[in-house]
Design a protein around this motif. Structure first.
Motif, PDB file in Angstrom:
ATOM      1  N   VAL A  22       0.853  -1.190   0.000  1.00 25.36           N
ATOM      2  CA  VAL A  22       0.000   0.000   0.000  1.00 25.36           C
ATOM      3  C   VAL A  22       0.887   1.237   0.000  1.00 25.36           C
ATOM      4  O   VAL A  22       1.737   1.404   0.867  1.00 25.36           O
ATOM      5  CB  VAL A  22      -0.925   0.010   1.245  1.00 25.36           C
ATOM      6  CG1 VAL A  22      -1.721   1.314   1.280  1.00 25.36           C
ATOM      7  CG2 VAL A  22      -1.850  -1.188   1.216  1.00 25.36           C
ATOM      8  N   PHE A  23       0.720   2.066  -0.996  1.00 21.59           N
ATOM      9  CA  PHE A  23       1.468   3.328  -1.102  1.00 21.59           C
ATOM     10  C   PHE A  23       0.520   4.426  -0.651  1.00 21.59           C
ATOM     11  O   PHE A  23      -0.506   4.664  -1.299  1.00 21.59           O
ATOM     12  CB  PHE A  23       1.942   3.549  -2.531  1.00 21.59           C
ATOM     13  CG  PHE A  23       2.921   2.495  -2.992  1.00 21.59           C
ATOM     14  CD1 PHE A  23       4.286   2.693  -2.889  1.00 21.59           C
ATOM     15  CD2 PHE A  23       2.466   1.279  -3.498  1.00 21.59           C
ATOM     16  CE1 PHE A  23       5.183   1.719  -3.297  1.00 21.59           C
ATOM     17  CE2 PHE A  23       3.355   0.299  -3.904  1.00 21.59           C
ATOM     18  CZ  PHE A  23       4.717   0.514  -3.803  1.00 21.59           C
ATOM     19  N   LEU A  41      -2.627   3.855  -3.080  1.00 19.68           N
ATOM     20  CA  LEU A  41      -2.487   2.898  -4.179  1.00 19.68           C
ATOM     21  C   LEU A  41      -2.252   1.526  -3.558  1.00 19.68           C
ATOM     22  O   LEU A  41      -1.316   1.357  -2.774  1.00 19.68           O
ATOM     23  CB  LEU A  41      -1.312   3.294  -5.067  1.00 19.68           C
ATOM     24  CG  LEU A  41      -0.919   2.321  -6.184  1.00 19.68           C
ATOM     25  CD1 LEU A  41      -1.956   2.320  -7.299  1.00 19.68           C
ATOM     26  CD2 LEU A  41       0.447   2.687  -6.758  1.00 19.68           C
ATOM     27  N   VAL A  42      -3.106   0.574  -3.903  1.00 23.29           N
ATOM     28  CA  VAL A  42      -2.968  -0.787  -3.365  1.00 23.29           C
ATOM     29  C   VAL A  42      -2.566  -1.717  -4.500  1.00 23.29           C
ATOM     30  O   VAL A  42      -3.209  -1.750  -5.553  1.00 23.29           O
ATOM     31  CB  VAL A  42      -4.284  -1.282  -2.717  1.00 23.29           C
ATOM     32  CG1 VAL A  42      -4.087  -2.674  -2.118  1.00 23.29           C
ATOM     33  CG2 VAL A  42      -4.752  -0.304  -1.655  1.00 23.29           C
ATOM     34  N   VAL A  43      -1.474  -2.436  -4.260  1.00 27.85           N
ATOM     35  CA  VAL A  43      -0.923  -3.348  -5.264  1.00 27.85           C
ATOM     36  C   VAL A  43      -0.959  -4.766  -4.714  1.00 27.85           C
ATOM     37  O   VAL A  43      -0.567  -5.007  -3.571  1.00 27.85           O
ATOM     38  CB  VAL A  43       0.533  -2.942  -5.585  1.00 27.85           C
ATOM     39  CG1 VAL A  43       1.200  -3.985  -6.467  1.00 27.85           C
ATOM     40  CG2 VAL A  43       0.585  -1.576  -6.238  1.00 27.85           C
ATOM     41  N   GLU A  44      -1.429  -5.687  -5.532  1.00 27.26           N
ATOM     42  CA  GLU A  44      -1.527  -7.074  -5.069  1.00 27.26           C
ATOM     43  C   GLU A  44      -1.344  -8.007  -6.248  1.00 27.26           C
ATOM     44  O   GLU A  44      -1.948  -7.802  -7.300  1.00 27.26           O
ATOM     45  CB  GLU A  44      -2.922  -7.289  -4.444  1.00 27.26           C
ATOM     46  CG  GLU A  44      -2.957  -8.313  -3.339  1.00 27.26           C
ATOM     47  CD  GLU A  44      -4.320  -8.292  -2.651  1.00 27.26           C
ATOM     48  OE1 GLU A  44      -4.428  -7.684  -1.573  1.00 27.26           O
ATOM     49  OE2 GLU A  44      -5.277  -8.848  -3.225  1.00 27.26           O
ATOM     50  N   GLY A  45      -0.479  -8.991  -6.074  1.00 25.42           N
ATOM     51  CA  GLY A  45      -0.288  -9.967  -7.136  1.00 25.42           C
ATOM     52  C   GLY A  45       0.164  -9.331  -8.446  1.00 25.42           C
ATOM     53  O   GLY A  45      -0.183  -9.793  -9.527  1.00 25.42           O
ATOM     54  N   VAL A  65       2.673  -1.191   4.345  1.00 28.41           N
ATOM     55  CA  VAL A  65       2.295   0.185   4.010  1.00 28.41           C
ATOM     56  C   VAL A  65       3.551   1.027   3.813  1.00 28.41           C
ATOM     57  O   VAL A  65       4.452   1.024   4.659  1.00 28.41           O
ATOM     58  CB  VAL A  65       1.414   0.794   5.120  1.00 28.41           C
ATOM     59  CG1 VAL A  65       1.080   2.256   4.789  1.00 28.41           C
ATOM     60  CG2 VAL A  65       0.130  -0.021   5.291  1.00 28.41           C
ATOM     61  N   ILE A  66       3.624   1.699   2.685  1.00 32.52           N
ATOM     62  CA  ILE A  66       4.775   2.549   2.369  1.00 32.52           C
ATOM     63  C   ILE A  66       4.315   3.997   2.342  1.00 32.52           C
ATOM     64  O   ILE A  66       3.371   4.337   1.610  1.00 32.52           O
ATOM     65  CB  ILE A  66       5.398   2.134   1.016  1.00 32.52           C
ATOM     66  CG1 ILE A  66       5.863   0.675   1.086  1.00 32.52           C
ATOM     67  CG2 ILE A  66       6.556   3.052   0.640  1.00 32.52           C
ATOM     68  CD1 ILE A  66       6.217   0.064  -0.247  1.00 32.52           C
ATOM     69  N   ASP A  67       4.971   4.803   3.165  1.00 33.10           N
ATOM     70  CA  ASP A  67       4.599   6.215   3.268  1.00 33.10           C
ATOM     71  C   ASP A  67       5.236   6.979   2.104  1.00 33.10           C
ATOM     72  O   ASP A  67       6.453   7.057   2.006  1.00 33.10           O
ATOM     73  CB  ASP A  67       5.096   6.760   4.620  1.00 33.10           C
ATOM     74  CG  ASP A  67       4.687   8.211   4.835  1.00 33.10           C
ATOM     75  OD1 ASP A  67       4.125   8.824   3.900  1.00 33.10           O
ATOM     76  OD2 ASP A  67       4.926   8.724   5.946  1.00 33.10           O
ATOM     77  N   VAL A  68       4.424   7.507   1.239  1.00 35.24           N
ATOM     78  CA  VAL A  68       4.940   8.267   0.085  1.00 35.24           C
ATOM     79  C   VAL A  68       4.360   9.686   0.054  1.00 35.24           C
ATOM     80  O   VAL A  68       4.144  10.250  -1.008  1.00 35.24           O
ATOM     81  CB  VAL A  68       4.662   7.523  -1.247  1.00 35.24           C
ATOM     82  CG1 VAL A  68       5.668   6.420  -1.481  1.00 35.24           C
ATOM     83  CG2 VAL A  68       3.248   6.964  -1.294  1.00 35.24           C
ATOM     84  N   ARG A  69       4.131  10.222   1.257  1.00 37.65           N
ATOM     85  CA  ARG A  69       3.619  11.592   1.308  1.00 37.65           C
ATOM     86  C   ARG A  69       4.599  12.548   0.633  1.00 37.65           C
ATOM     87  O   ARG A  69       5.808  12.379   0.762  1.00 37.65           O
ATOM     88  CB  ARG A  69       3.391  12.016   2.766  1.00 37.65           C
ATOM     89  CG  ARG A  69       2.041  11.557   3.296  1.00 37.65           C
ATOM     90  CD  ARG A  69       1.911  11.870   4.759  1.00 37.65           C
ATOM     91  NE  ARG A  69       2.921  11.136   5.527  1.00 37.65           N
ATOM     92  CZ  ARG A  69       3.056  11.212   6.856  1.00 37.65           C
ATOM     93  NH1 ARG A  69       2.247  11.972   7.556  1.00 37.65           N
ATOM     94  NH2 ARG A  69       3.991  10.510   7.473  1.00 37.65           N
ATOM     95  N   VAL A 373       5.293   4.875 -11.485  1.00 36.56           N
ATOM     96  CA  VAL A 373       6.499   5.643 -11.201  1.00 36.56           C
ATOM     97  C   VAL A 373       6.242   6.516  -9.987  1.00 36.56           C
ATOM     98  O   VAL A 373       5.176   7.122  -9.881  1.00 36.56           O
ATOM     99  CB  VAL A 373       6.849   6.569 -12.391  1.00 36.56           C
ATOM    100  CG1 VAL A 373       8.256   7.104 -12.250  1.00 36.56           C
ATOM    101  CG2 VAL A 373       6.711   5.845 -13.713  1.00 36.56           C
ATOM    102  N   ILE A 374       7.218   6.560  -9.104  1.00 37.06           N
ATOM    103  CA  ILE A 374       7.140   7.482  -7.967  1.00 37.06           C
ATOM    104  C   ILE A 374       8.069   8.651  -8.260  1.00 37.06           C
ATOM    105  O   ILE A 374       9.267   8.468  -8.472  1.00 37.06           O
ATOM    106  CB  ILE A 374       7.534   6.799  -6.642  1.00 37.06           C
ATOM    107  CG1 ILE A 374       6.640   5.576  -6.404  1.00 37.06           C
ATOM    108  CG2 ILE A 374       7.429   7.772  -5.483  1.00 37.06           C
ATOM    109  CD1 ILE A 374       6.965   4.804  -5.140  1.00 37.06           C
TER     110      ILE A 374
END
Lengths: 432, 399
Positions: A22-23, A41-45, A65-69, A373-374
């Motif tokens: 989860v970003f 943004l939730v990424v799975e599989g 959970v990844i903090d990308v604030r 892309v981040i």
């Protein structure tokens, strides 16, 4: 029991993709919908499970959970025309070589692929050159980490591998015979081969299932039949206004699927392109000229096509422009009047459509591949860096990693291909 | 007499008296001005200051912009010699008949009406150091010109600026022609400079009327040895840069390093030699001898205190010319500070080219060359909205 084992194997194999990521907190640019200031943004599989405002999204239990604030997330960039990986298609023996596959020539360990990842590219159409009327079968690749070209292929239903066909007109393909010497001859040679392919296809259709009645296999004809059948999109290198119209005329006659490539004079024939309903893939150059056909190219091509109502996107033509600065191409289009939304689409969804992959890539939509892309800031600011690139839920570039960063900024060794002599030398010594 | 003066004043174009007002004015002659005004009179900067302190006299035409800078200086180009169409008839940057030709003058080969000159001007580039390009051991002379003027005579600032030298692969010949190796190239260059030393000595010592016959080539090299003309040496590999420094030490000529992709590997030596660097375009393709270039090198050189300027360089294909503003932007993206980049495009470039008494800042008395932008000049989507050269508005089409 058997089913259980299969399930376990799948879990083990896809461990990294299986758990949710989860970003949280980034500004999301889904491209297919409105921007979200602080989204999730939730990424799975390897797929996008959800993308949108935090309030509307449930974080799956156990998710990382990844903090990308403060960051910006947009879909992975789709480059519809590139030459990374040192592709070598048709040779000098003939002007039309539809049997030649880029698949058989690519070095996926080339530094150029890692540089492309550092520019946020996740899908590329790798093409042979433009020195032929038809220089071979192109390859659509996902820039997954991989050691062989097979690791990067996009498999289509029915077992085919995704790719198009590269064609060209204008001056690049004009050479001594058997190559054409004029534009008229160029078009005649192409028509001749397409008509042969029509006849070949008719024989195949008449034979039906009866093997004895089929014509002998002809790899060149098979390549063109795939074009006539719409299984391969033609990516047609064309610059000058009249050459663009010649391409539209050929398409009218033979009915192939078409993406116009480069289209330097697009601004002169934008209404004609729009009327034909054909998409254009544009490259923007820092100055006009350098070759006669590019004497009138300008940053305004995108805006002109937008005004005319034509579909368009962008490409790098790497190494003509640098994959690491693909975002810049679209930003220059904005400088010359292209809308921000169309410029964003031109880097992502429009390109996906040109490759007929719009159901899988090109936007941050649930169910699509987790290619994104981040960014450190706005995609169209010079001060923004690509911080991370993800393909199908796996990180393939991270600016925080010094090795990755070297590819992005350049420096000593940044252009050495992974399988360069020093490594081969090492392997040879190890074998002794 | 009075009537003549009056006639002279009236003959000046109507827009000669000009005021440029900007939300930010980077004079490069002191801190940037917030809401600043630059007054221009008869083609020169009259005064620059805060709008509250500088009243715009009646009769001055006023231009407005978000950002105002001195006209930008491209410190090394081939534009005007290497033309737009890239056909044999418009490529004048290298003659291949001999490897050492310092006598080839740029003013005899420059096309001031070349479309790419006008193109660069539209982005705020008002001065280019252009001429013979890399590609032969000594390919010829360079010059400094404004990007306005119908003839080279109208455009020129310095008719003979530097002598172009290429070390490394690009300066080598193929087949049995010399120089075919780096060792040979250095030997030939040393030989030429020694010949020039002897020639100059003989001419000085000879009685009147008994001087050795003039030799155009040695005349020019003698001026190099006297320190009148610097050698502009293109070298990308670290060991080629060291060769340039070694030759400079032996002969004592003024050296300007050009390209210098691997300068970050020999930073101490470059700094110790006290030579300026005109860094390669940040977006130069990472091929051949420039394959190890880093986009951070401009920032690295600046941090080391090495005088720095920017260039569009030479391109053999597309884009036919780079735009030095865009190249600087990529250096800024990769760590060069905003104002350091602006200095490299203006006052620092002017100093390296020896034209800082006339160009490079908005100081009173200098040429009125200005660039106007509708935002941060380095941002991709900012436009150049106006260009002034010698007090004349030469472009007002947003680019």
């Amino acid at each position: 029991m058997k089913v259980w084992w299969l399930g376990l194997a799948a879990c083990l194999g896809l461990q990294a993709q299986g758990s949710s990521l989860v970003f949280r907190g980034a500004r999301l640019i889904p491209v297919s919908g409105p921007e979200v200031p602080e989204g999730t943004l939730v990424v799975e599989g390897g797929k996008i499970r959800a993308a949108g405002a935090a309030s509307g999204i449930q974080v799956p239990p156990g998710a990382r959970v990844i903090d990308v604030r403060g960051k910006t997330i947009m879909p992975g960039l789709v480059d519809t025309h590139s030459h990374i990986g040192a592709p070598a298609g048709a040779d000098a023996s003939a002007p039309i070589q539809p049997d030649v596959r880029i698949l058989d020539s690519l070095n996926v360990r080339a530094a150029s692929l890692q540089k492309a990842r550092s520019g946020g590219l996740t899908t590329v159409n790798i093409m042979p050159g433009s020195g032929h009327l038809l220089s071979g079968q192109t390859l659509y690749l996902k820039l997954r980490e991989g050691k062989t070209v097979e690791d990067l292929l996009i498999q289509l239903p029915g077992g085919r591998v995704a790719g198009g066909m590269k064609m060209a007109n204008g001056t690049n393909s004009r050479r001594a015979a058997p190559f054409p010497g004029t534009r008229g001859k160029s078009a005649a040679l192409v028509r001749e081969q397409f008509i042969k392919a029509q006849e070949y296809r008719a024989k195949l259709q008449q034979a039906g299932e009866d093997e004895s009645k089929k014509p002998p296999r002809d790899l060149r004809m098979e390549g063109l039949v795939e074009v006539l059948d719409g299984q391969r999109v033609v990516h047609f290198h064309t610059h000058r206004h009249d050459d663009i119209l010649t391409v539209l005329r050929l398409r009218q006659e033979f009915g192939f699927k078409l993406v116009l490539q480069h289209v330097s004079d697009a601004w002169l024939v934008a209404p004609e392109i729009a009327r034909a309903g054909v998409a254009s893939s544009l490259v923007l150059l820092d100055s006009p000229g350098g070759k006669i056909e590019a004497k009138d190219i300008n940053f305004g091509n995108a805006a002109a096509l937008e005004r005319a109502g034509a579909r368009f996107g962008f490409h790098t033509d790497d190494s003509v422009t640098d994959s690491r600065l693909f975002l810049r191409i679209a930003a220059l289009a904005v400088r010359a009047g292209c809308s921000r939304q169309k410029a964003l689409e031109g880097l992502t969804l429009a390109g996906a459509e040109m490759l007929e992959l719009q159901d899988r890539i090109g936007s941050l939509a649930p169910g699509k591949d987790a290619d994104f892309v981040i960014l450190s800031g706005d995609p169209f600011s010079v001060y923004t860096h690509v911080e991370q690139t993800w393909v199908e839920g796996r990180k393939v570039f991270d600016r925080a990693d010094p090795k990755d960063r070297l590819y992005q900024t350049g420096g000593y060794g940044a252009s050495h291909d992974e399988a360069d002599h020093s490594e081969l030398h090492g392997e040879a010594e190890a074998g002794r | 007499m009075k009537a003549w003066l009056l006639w002279g004043a009236l003959a000046l174009p109507a827009a000669a008296q000009l005021a440029v007002r900007g939300d930010s004015v980077y004079t490069m002659d002191g801190p940037p001005l917030r809401d600043g005004v630059v007054l221009i009179r008869d083609g020169k900067i009259e005064r620059a200051g805060a709008a509250r302190e500088v009243a715009i006299p009646a009769g001055y035409r006023t231009l407005r912009a978000r950002v105002v800078t001195p006209g930008l200086i491209d410190a090394h180009a081939t534009v005007g010699l290497s033309g737009w169409l890239n056909q044999p008839h418009d490529q004048e940057h290298v003659d291949r008949s001999a490897p050492v030709q310092p006598e080839l003058r740029a003013i005899d080969a420059y096309d001031p009406r070349e479309r790419l000159v006008e193109y660069l001007r539209g982005f705020g580039i008002t001065t280019v150091h252009t001429g013979h390009g890399p590609g032969a051991l000594v390919s010829g002379q360079t010059m400094v010109v404004k990007t306005a003027g119908r003839t080279v005579e109208e455009a020129v600032v310095v008719p003979e600026a530097m002598i172009m030298v290429t070390l490394g692969g690009q300066g080598l010949e193929s087949g049995a022609k010399a120089p075919g190796t780096r060792g040979k190239a250095a030997a030939m260059l040393r030989g030429e400079l020694i010949r020039a030393q002897e020639y100059a000595g003989k001419r000085e010592k000879a009685e009147a009327g008994k001087e050795p016959a003039r030799d155009l080539r040695l005349d020019v090299l003698a001026r190099v040895l006297r320190g009148e003309l610097p050698l502009l040496v293109t070298a990308h590999k670290a060991y080629d840069i060291m060769t340039a420094l070694r030759l400079q030490k032996e002969f004592g000529f003024r050296l300007v390093l050009d390209g210098a992709a691997e300068s970050y590997l020999v930073l101490d030596a470059v700094k110790a030699a006290g030579v300026p660097v005109i860094i390669h375009p940040a977006m130069l393709r990472t091929w051949g001898e420039a394959e190890n270039l880093s986009r951070e090198t401009a920032a690295t050189l600046k941090a080391a205190g090495i005088p720095l300027a920017m260039q569009s360089g030479f391109e053999s294909y597309v884009p036919k010319t780079r735009v030095v503003l865009f190249e600087a932007a990529i250096a800024v993206k990769h760590g060069l500070r905003f104002e350091d980049a602006l200095a490299a495009l203006t006052i620092d470039a002017a100093r390296i080219l020896g034209v800082d008494r006339r160009l490079g800042s908005l100081a009173a008395g200098k040429d009125a060359d200005l660039a106007l932008y509708d935002g941060d000049p380095f941002e991709y989507a900012t436009h150049c909205t106006g260009v002034v050269i010698n007090g004349q508005v030469v472009s007002d089409t947003p680019r």
